[in-house]
Design an enzyme around this catalytic site. Structure first.
Site, PDB file in Angstrom:
ATOM      1  N   ASP A 265      16.151-103.574  24.271  1.00 58.48           N
ATOM      2  CA  ASP A 265      17.402-104.792  23.656  1.00 58.48           C
ATOM      3  C   ASP A 265      18.560-104.322  24.821  1.00 58.48           C
ATOM      4  O   ASP A 265      19.438-103.826  25.049  1.00 58.48           O
ATOM      5  CB  ASP A 265      18.040-104.914  22.641  1.00 58.48           C
ATOM      6  CG  ASP A 265      19.429-105.810  22.193  1.00 58.48           C
ATOM      7  OD1 ASP A 265      19.682-106.730  23.082  1.00 58.48           O
ATOM      8  OD2 ASP A 265      20.304-105.644  21.490  1.00 58.48           O
ATOM      9  N   LYS A 272      24.545-105.891  27.953  1.00 52.31           N
ATOM     10  CA  LYS A 272      25.223-104.512  27.576  1.00 52.31           C
ATOM     11  C   LYS A 272      25.908-103.594  27.911  1.00 52.31           C
ATOM     12  O   LYS A 272      25.294-103.615  29.494  1.00 52.31           O
ATOM     13  CB  LYS A 272      24.528-103.547  26.722  1.00 52.31           C
ATOM     14  CG  LYS A 272      23.954-104.761  25.281  1.00 52.31           C
ATOM     15  CD  LYS A 272      23.037-103.661  24.381  1.00 52.31           C
ATOM     16  CE  LYS A 272      23.158-104.730  23.190  1.00 52.31           C
ATOM     17  NZ  LYS A 272      23.730-104.631  22.088  1.00 52.31           N
ATOM     18  N   ASP A 283      15.523-100.702  18.980  1.00 52.76           N
ATOM     19  CA  ASP A 283      15.827-101.556  17.860  1.00 52.76           C
ATOM     20  C   ASP A 283      14.797-102.961  17.261  1.00 52.76           C
ATOM     21  O   ASP A 283      14.428-103.855  17.083  1.00 52.76           O
ATOM     22  CB  ASP A 283      16.909-102.771  19.359  1.00 52.76           C
ATOM     23  CG  ASP A 283      17.756-104.005  18.384  1.00 52.76           C
ATOM     24  OD1 ASP A 283      17.983-103.375  17.308  1.00 52.76           O
ATOM     25  OD2 ASP A 283      17.951-105.090  19.584  1.00 52.76           O
ATOM     26  N   ASP A 342      23.026-111.373  23.344  1.00 48.58           N
ATOM     27  CA  ASP A 342      23.112-110.447  22.949  1.00 48.58           C
ATOM     28  C   ASP A 342      22.839-110.701  20.902  1.00 48.58           C
ATOM     29  O   ASP A 342      22.273-109.449  20.715  1.00 48.58           O
ATOM     30  CB  ASP A 342      24.192-109.154  23.085  1.00 48.58           C
ATOM     31  CG  ASP A 342      23.600-108.086  23.149  1.00 48.58           C
ATOM     32  OD1 ASP A 342      22.558-107.516  22.819  1.00 48.58           O
ATOM     33  OD2 ASP A 342      24.890-106.921  22.799  1.00 48.58           O
ATOM     34  N   GLU A 344      20.626-111.645  19.507  1.00 44.25           N
ATOM     35  CA  GLU A 344      19.096-111.513  19.657  1.00 44.25           C
ATOM     36  C   GLU A 344      18.738-111.137  18.410  1.00 44.25           C
ATOM     37  O   GLU A 344      17.242-112.210  18.244  1.00 44.25           O
ATOM     38  CB  GLU A 344      18.338-111.144  20.193  1.00 44.25           C
ATOM     39  CG  GLU A 344      17.729-109.630  20.480  1.00 44.25           C
ATOM     40  CD  GLU A 344      19.020-108.300  20.366  1.00 44.25           C
ATOM     41  OE1 GLU A 344      20.222-108.962  20.948  1.00 44.25           O
ATOM     42  OE2 GLU A 344      18.622-107.756  19.665  1.00 44.25           O
ATOM     43  N   ARG A 346      19.088-112.230  15.146  1.00 43.45           N
ATOM     44  CA  ARG A 346      19.257-112.350  13.938  1.00 43.45           C
ATOM     45  C   ARG A 346      18.467-113.899  14.468  1.00 43.45           C
ATOM     46  O   ARG A 346      17.903-114.648  13.242  1.00 43.45           O
ATOM     47  CB  ARG A 346      20.395-113.459  13.490  1.00 43.45           C
ATOM     48  CG  ARG A 346      21.608-113.741  14.944  1.00 43.45           C
ATOM     49  CD  ARG A 346      22.563-113.985  14.542  1.00 43.45           C
ATOM     50  NE  ARG A 346      23.857-112.591  14.860  1.00 43.45           N
ATOM     51  CZ  ARG A 346      24.678-112.422  14.685  1.00 43.45           C
ATOM     52  NH1 ARG A 346      25.207-113.369  14.530  1.00 43.45           N
ATOM     53  NH2 ARG A 346      25.030-111.001  15.392  1.00 43.45           N
TER      54      ARG A 346
HETATM   55  N1  BES Z   1      20.789-104.465  18.720  1.00 44.67           N
HETATM   56  C1  BES Z   1      21.896-104.765  18.686  1.00 44.67           C
HETATM   57  C2  BES Z   1      22.792-103.658  17.532  1.00 44.67           C
HETATM   58  C3  BES Z   1      22.772-102.928  17.533  1.00 44.67           C
HETATM   59  C4  BES Z   1      24.378-102.075  18.386  1.00 44.67           C
HETATM   60  C5  BES Z   1      22.624-101.775  17.165  1.00 44.67           C
HETATM   61  C6  BES Z   1      24.366-100.430  18.826  1.00 44.67           C
HETATM   62  C7  BES Z   1      22.554-100.454  16.571  1.00 44.67           C
HETATM   63  C8  BES Z   1      24.344 -99.791  17.740  1.00 44.67           C
HETATM   64  C9  BES Z   1      22.563-106.262  18.095  1.00 44.67           C
HETATM   65  O1  BES Z   1      21.311-106.728  18.692  1.00 44.67           O
HETATM   66  C10 BES Z   1      24.052-106.841  18.870  1.00 44.67           C
HETATM   67  O2  BES Z   1      23.693-106.503  20.339  1.00 44.67           O
HETATM   68  N2  BES Z   1      24.254-106.907  18.594  1.00 44.67           N
HETATM   69  C11 BES Z   1      25.477-107.366  18.889  1.00 44.67           C
HETATM   70  C12 BES Z   1      26.367-108.873  17.838  1.00 44.67           C
HETATM   71  C13 BES Z   1      27.490-109.169  19.060  1.00 44.67           C
HETATM   72  C14 BES Z   1      26.930-109.912  20.351  1.00 44.67           C
HETATM   73  C15 BES Z   1      27.441-110.393  18.140  1.00 44.67           C
HETATM   74  C16 BES Z   1      26.679-105.722  18.285  1.00 44.67           C
HETATM   75  O3  BES Z   1      26.995-105.483  17.516  1.00 44.67           O
HETATM   76  O4  BES Z   1      27.550-106.098  19.577  1.00 44.67           O
HETATM   77 ZN    ZN Z   2      19.424-106.233  18.740  1.00 45.98          ZN
HETATM   78 MN    MN Z   3      21.541-107.383  20.518  1.00 48.93          MN
END
Ligand code: BES
Ligand code: ZN
Ligand code: MN
Length: 495
Positions: A265, A272, A283, A342, A344, A346
């Protein structure tokens, strides 16, 4: 590695190390006279010296104690009696194994503490010993930490002990399978490779497998999942694994396990930051946990019908990637405005939940490394549990407790849903900064309709960044034990 039971006396057991669980004693209490008796007084001597207290996970290795056949006697602390549990026993057994297995030791024997029922104790010890064997150094060409251990002996006999041993080894294998998959880097574990690994696992375990490839996903209308995948050269897939018992105990129950498997991811166009982005190889830990659980379920054959659904994609930026603001039509027909590429997880899960419900499952659980926000809320100790049904939530919590995995119930109040309102589509894929793990869960909830559904956000628990006595840093395999416990529990009439 194999495990067996033995009726030998502890002092007579032939093993490289004999492990004796001990409790932390109150002031003035003395060593268990039985253990102290056959071990020639070494237990009391060790207590008197202050080198051992019985604190949880404490270990003291004593060499060549008089009158004991095993060349090493290991005192293994379980803590104060009131604080002890099968979970502590599992972690202590893992810590003991990790301490011994690098030292050329081939066989270890455990005495059962005799406190939590021999089935649970045998299971806990087997799980601890089995999971202690995983090391994340898989691509080192020199100096890999390999376990010398070949045999586990339990100094107890009977059907309950055998059952616990069989469960513990199957669950330990399943948890290690999840960890082995999760530790793989993004270049070597693409969606296509995960599909191959799932096929191998299904063939070995005797599970049914169906893989929906990209073409099929397009035909079916997995618009949200495909939107995530379109930025990568790696085609997406939906892996479906089926476990059908010969005669289900409850023909009305069909459990669906769903696991997010984003093999890497980057965030996509909403990219990111560079720092620690490597962690995003994990992920796919939710999908890996579902695969590990299915392996153990196939081995243990509970009379519960279980189907697993693992959507797998790579989230990349690129010329073909989806843009912030894009609108996609999900499999359900609902439209989504993708405000952040990001978010993604959901998007791949919503289509998978719709597909799972259309396949006939009527109890759902998903596991996903879904939000950084849940890590802010719960840290690395507990996974967030979001659930639309009180009875289902209570059952999951009970199973997690039995399995020694920590979850914490989180809210799903209707008010949070307002954050997902979109001016252009049915819903947006992100809310505000606040309550981010809850709005993520509210997004998923919009796709599950009436069925009991629980979502586990394992972003903080799927891997650890610092080693613990019972576990090296790296993937944890969280959720495998609870999912297996759930399948076992659902096969008994009282849900
Ligand atoms: N895979 C990430 C979540 C994640 C973050 C897992 C840190 C493990 C450690 C997910 O896909 C993501 O990027 N979520 C975003 C959502 C936001 C854009 C609303 C997040 O948590 O920053
Ligand atoms: Zn993710
Ligand atoms: Mn993500």
């Amino acid at each position: 590695m194999h495990a067996k039971t033995s009726s030998a006396a502890p002092e007579a057991i032939q093993a490289d190390a004999l492990i004796v669980p001990i409790s932390q004693l109150e002031e003035g209490q003395t060593a268990d006279p039985q253990v102290d008796g056959w071990s020639g007084g070494v237990y009391q001597t060790a207590l008197d010296s202050g080198e051992v207290t019985g604190k949880a996970l404490e270990l003291l290795v004593l060499h060549r104690p008089a009158g004991v056949a095993a060349p090493r006697l290991v005192l293994m602390g379980l803590g104060k009696p009131a604080e002890q549990s099968a979970a502590v026993l599992r972690r202590a057994a893992a810590a003991a194994t990790r301490k011994l297995q690098g030292k050329g030791i081939e066989s270890i024997a455990f005495l059962l503490p005799g406190r939590f029922g021999s089935e649970h104790e045998a299971q806990a010890i087997a799980e601890g010993v089995w999971t202690a064997r995983f090391e994340p150094d898989v691509y080192k060409t020199e100096g890999r930490k390999e376990s010398s251990l070949r045999e586990l002996l339990l100094l107890a006999t009977g059907d309950a002990v055998e059952l616990g041993l069989a469960r513990g080894t199957a669950i330990g294998d399943g948890q290690n399978t999840a960890r082995k998959l999760a530790v793989e880097p993004g270049n070597l574990l693409t969606p296509a490779v995960l599909v191959e690994k799932a096929r191998e696992l299904a063939a070995d375990a005797g599970l049914g497998i169906e893989v929906l490839d990209e073409e099929r996903l397009i035909d079916e209308g997995f618009g949200a999942l495909l939107g995530v995948a379109q930025g990568s050269v790696e085609p997406p897939a939906l892996i479906v694994l089926r476990y059908r018992p010969k005669s289900p105990a409850r023909p009305d129950v069909h459990l669906g396990l769903v696991g997010k498997a984003v093999t890497f991811d980057t965030g996509g166009i909403s990219i990111k930051p560079a720092a620690e982005m490597d962690r995003m190889k994990y992920d796919m830990a939710g999908g890996a946990a579902v695969l590990g659980a299915m392996q153990a379920i196939a081995a243990l054959e509970p009379p519960t019908t279980v189907t697993a659904f693992i959507p797998t994609v790579e989230n990349m930026p690129g010329a073909a990637a989806q843009r912030p603001g894009d609108v996609v039509t999900t499999l359900s027909g609902k439209t989504v405005e993708v405000l952040n590429t990001d978010a993604e997880g959901r998007l791949i899960l919503c289509d998978t939940l719709t597909f799972a419900l259309r396949s006939g499952v009527n109890r759902l659980v998903d596991a996903a490394t879904l939000t950084g926000s849940v890590v802010v809320a719960l840290g690395h100790e507990r996974s967030g549990l979001f659930c639309n049904d009180d009875a289902w939530s209570a059952l999951l919590l009970a199973c997690s407790e039995k399995a020694g995995e920590k979850f914490w119930p989180m809210p799903l109040d209707a008010e949070y849903r307002e954050q997902l309102d979109s001016p252009i589509a049915d819903l947006a894929n992100i809310g505000t900064r606040w309550g981010g793990s809850i709005t993520a869960a509210k997004f998923l909830e919009a796709f599950v309709e009436e069925a009991p559904w629980a979502h586990l956000d394992i972003a903080g628990t799927a891997w650890i960044d610092a080693p613990k006595p019972d576990m090296p840093k790296g993937p944890t395999g969280v959720c495998v034990r609870t999912f297996v416990e759930l399948a076992l529990t659902l096969s008994t009439p009282a849900e």
